[in-house]
Write an enzyme that holds these catalytic residues in place. Structure first.
Site, short mmCIF file in Angstrom:
data_model
loop_
_atom_site.label_atom_id
_atom_site.label_comp_id
_atom_site.label_asym_id
_atom_site.label_seq_id
_atom_site.Cartn_x
_atom_site.Cartn_y
_atom_site.Cartn_z
N ALA A 56 0.80 -1.23 0.00
CA ALA A 56 0.00 0.00 0.00
C ALA A 56 0.83 1.28 0.00
CB ALA A 56 -0.98 -0.02 1.19
N ASP A 248 -3.69 -2.94 3.89
CA ASP A 248 -3.88 -2.19 2.65
C ASP A 248 -4.96 -1.12 2.82
OD1 ASP A 248 -2.42 -3.59 0.11
OD2 ASP A 248 -2.80 -5.01 1.72
#
Length: 568
Positions: A56, A248
């Site tokens: 991420a 994420d």
């Protein structure tokens, strides 16, 4: 961090050419170490999409550099239009990680005041570099806070190694340096605290076995690779002291989306009374989302990732082998969601907090989103909460056009977190209809779970009845009024756009400006407007009492969406 003794970041500006961004090709690890040049936003999109870069924080920074590359490849006339197109394209590359959209939106906000292309290029370059350095600083702070947790366990174990289980790769490869879940590990190792890491292989792409194990090996951290389903056994036999994973996307209420299989590890840790920590920067927290299971989009990837595996063959060459029956179907969900109740605490750049909205907002009070009445359901909604299946001939065109309108920002989310716009399709020969659910405007890609079925609507009782996993949109009564008034209407699209609203208000059929949205009065007003011949001809209604609101209807969702787009 180190590769063969030399320090690397995962992304950097070419030392001799600032028009080139360089990244480590993570698809080749651990079998080979290659550096890729990225020169255009399309190449940045491809690097994110095909997982040359992944994780991420790194995805977000790559997106920021992608904006910069888009600008330096633009011309003096169309650069502003090209900027918006580049942003939307990059955002669509991976749906689950929130960092990508957040950092791109931050870039757009910073660039809003630029009057020339030269000014925009210079600022974009500076901003992307700043965001990169910020992620590094945040990861290091996560490491410092998390190291204290490991050290406390180490003191109790009196010199015996602290056994840490992690899942997937939330290391420096997923970030820029240090990592998130691995940052406390590296800090503890450098502090000479005895540690050992259990590394989940993390099928199907094996990011644990291939990436986490590789980077731990490069740093000299003791570790052991295990099959994904061995974690529970280790926990039962006292061989794990704590779990640390990354994220994420995490909701403001503490629900955590991470690589598929994380949820099962959290359940095993909970059953064995072991601490389960999530290490993440604030750029991975989605402060607009509250229910991770129903709101976070879960990426579905190519089934070949499950049925084929890459590795070193007996002849020493790198190759792929099929590992399943070729006649069997495959599904490949990339992520799952761990509910907040199974998370012991979150380790952030500002400290450690419980996985609750109250504690998260104590660390990040500036992120608190006001929740005014606007954008929320004003009628009684009786929801039968259950998963539903939508016929593909209805779902696919509805979801396609919803996402198209989202990309054009005709459906979306305001800066205060309030979503706007919705879409619905009617069940053939029925008064029931599927409609995008409440608070879905900020979600890039929807799934079946985001479209409840409105089974009954009663303006007289100010009530609707629906079935699904989330409540129906606040505009459900308006949609129902159109379907009731026109049996030929098969779909309704409601968008927000100030330019169109101001341009066509009182030019096209327009509701009384005294009538508020989402009310029985609005449903009755739309019923009145639907009796006008001009409405049936134009198939568009401007909502005079609902700022920026425009509605279109048609036999199909394509008809309704194209009627809106034709106004532009």
């Amino acid at each position: 961090m180190h590769v063969n003794g030399k320090n690397y970041h995962t992304i950097w500006v070419h030392p001799e050419n600032s028009r080139i961004i360089q990244v480590i090709d993570q698809r080749k690890l651990p079998f080979g170490f290659e550096i890729i040049d990225i020169k255009t936003p399309e190449e940045a999109f491809g690097a994110i999409r095909n997982m040359t870069v992944r994780g991420a924080p790194l995805i977000g920074v790559t997106g920021a550099y992608g904006i910069y590359l888009g600008l330096i490849n633009s011309d003096q006339v169309t650069w502003k239009d090209h900027l918006e197109e580049t942003a939307q394209q990059l955002k669509s590359s991976r749906p689950t990680a929130v960092n990508l959209a957040l950092l791109i939106d931050e870039m757009l906000s910073s660039l809003a005041g630029c009057s020339t292309l030269e000014m925009a290029c210079e600022l974009a370059f500076a901003e992307a570099n700043r965001m990169k350095q910020r992620e590094i600083a945040w990861s290091e702070e996560i490491g410092n806070f998390g190291c204290d947790l490991i050290e406390a366990i180490g003191i109790e174990k009196k010199g015996q190694p602290v056994n840490i289980l992690t899942h997937c790769n939330a290391g420096w490869l997923a970030c820029i340096e240090w990592g998130t879940a691995t940052a406390p590990i590296y800090k503890a190792f450098h502090k000479q605290i005895p540690i050992h890491v259990w590394v989940d292989e993390t099928r199907p792409r094996n990011q644990g076995a291939r990436l986490t194990a590789w980077e731990l090996s490069q740093e000299g951290v003791p570790h052991t690779v295990i099959p994904d389903n061995a974690g529970g056994h280790l926990m039962q036999h006292g061989m794990v002291d704590l779990c640390i994973v990354g994220s994420d996307r995490t909701t403001v209420t503490g629900d955590v989306a991470n690589k598929i299989g994380t949820y099962l590890k959290a359940l095993a840790a909970f059953d064995n009374h072991l601490p389960f920590y999530v290490a993440l920067p604030s750029s991975s927290i989605d402060f607009t989302m509250r229910d991770g299971v129903t709101e976070i989009p879960i990426e579905q990837r190519d089934g070949d990732e499950v049925s084929w595996m890459e590795g070193v063959l007996e002849n020493g060459l790198i190759g792929r082998v099929n590992i399943i029956n070729r006649q069997s179907s495959v599904v490949n969900y990339g992520f799952d969601v761990t509910p907040s109740r199974f998370v012991t605490a979150m380790i952030t750049e500002r400290g450690i907090c419980k996985a609750t909205e109250e504690d998260i907002l104590k660390l990040f009070p500036e992120k608190k989103i006001p929740r005014p009445e606007e954008g929320y359901v004003k009628f009684d909604c009786h929801l039968t909460k259950q998963a539903i299946s939508i016929p593909s001939f209805l779902f696919e065109p509805m979801n396609h056009w919803r996402n198209e309108l989202w990309l054009k920002q005709l459906i979306g989310c305001y800066p205060d977190g309030i979503g706007y716009g919705n879409i619905s399709v009617r069940l053939p020969e029925s008064d029931q209809f599927y409609i995008s659910g409440t608070a879905t405007g900020g979600i890039p890609e929807l799934g079946e779970m985001h479209y409840p079925l409105v089974e009954k609507c009663s303006p007289d009782q100010n009530t609707i009845w629906c079935r699904g996993l989330i409540r129906a949109s606040a505009e459900s009564m308006s949609h129902a009024a159109i379907y009731t008034a026109n049996p030929d209407a098969g779909a309704v699209v409601h968008i927000h756009n100030r330019h169109l609203w101001e341009k066509y208000k009182n030019v096209l059929p327009t509701t009384d400006q005294k009538v508020e949205y989402g009310t029985p009065e609005m449903a009755l007003e739309i019923g009145r407007i639907m009796t006008l011949p001009e409405t049936l001809e134009k198939k568009i209604i401007v909502m005079g009492g609902h700022e920026e609101g425009v509605i279109a209807f048609g036999k199909t969702v394509e008809d309704a969406a194209k009627a809106i787009l034709a106004l532009e």
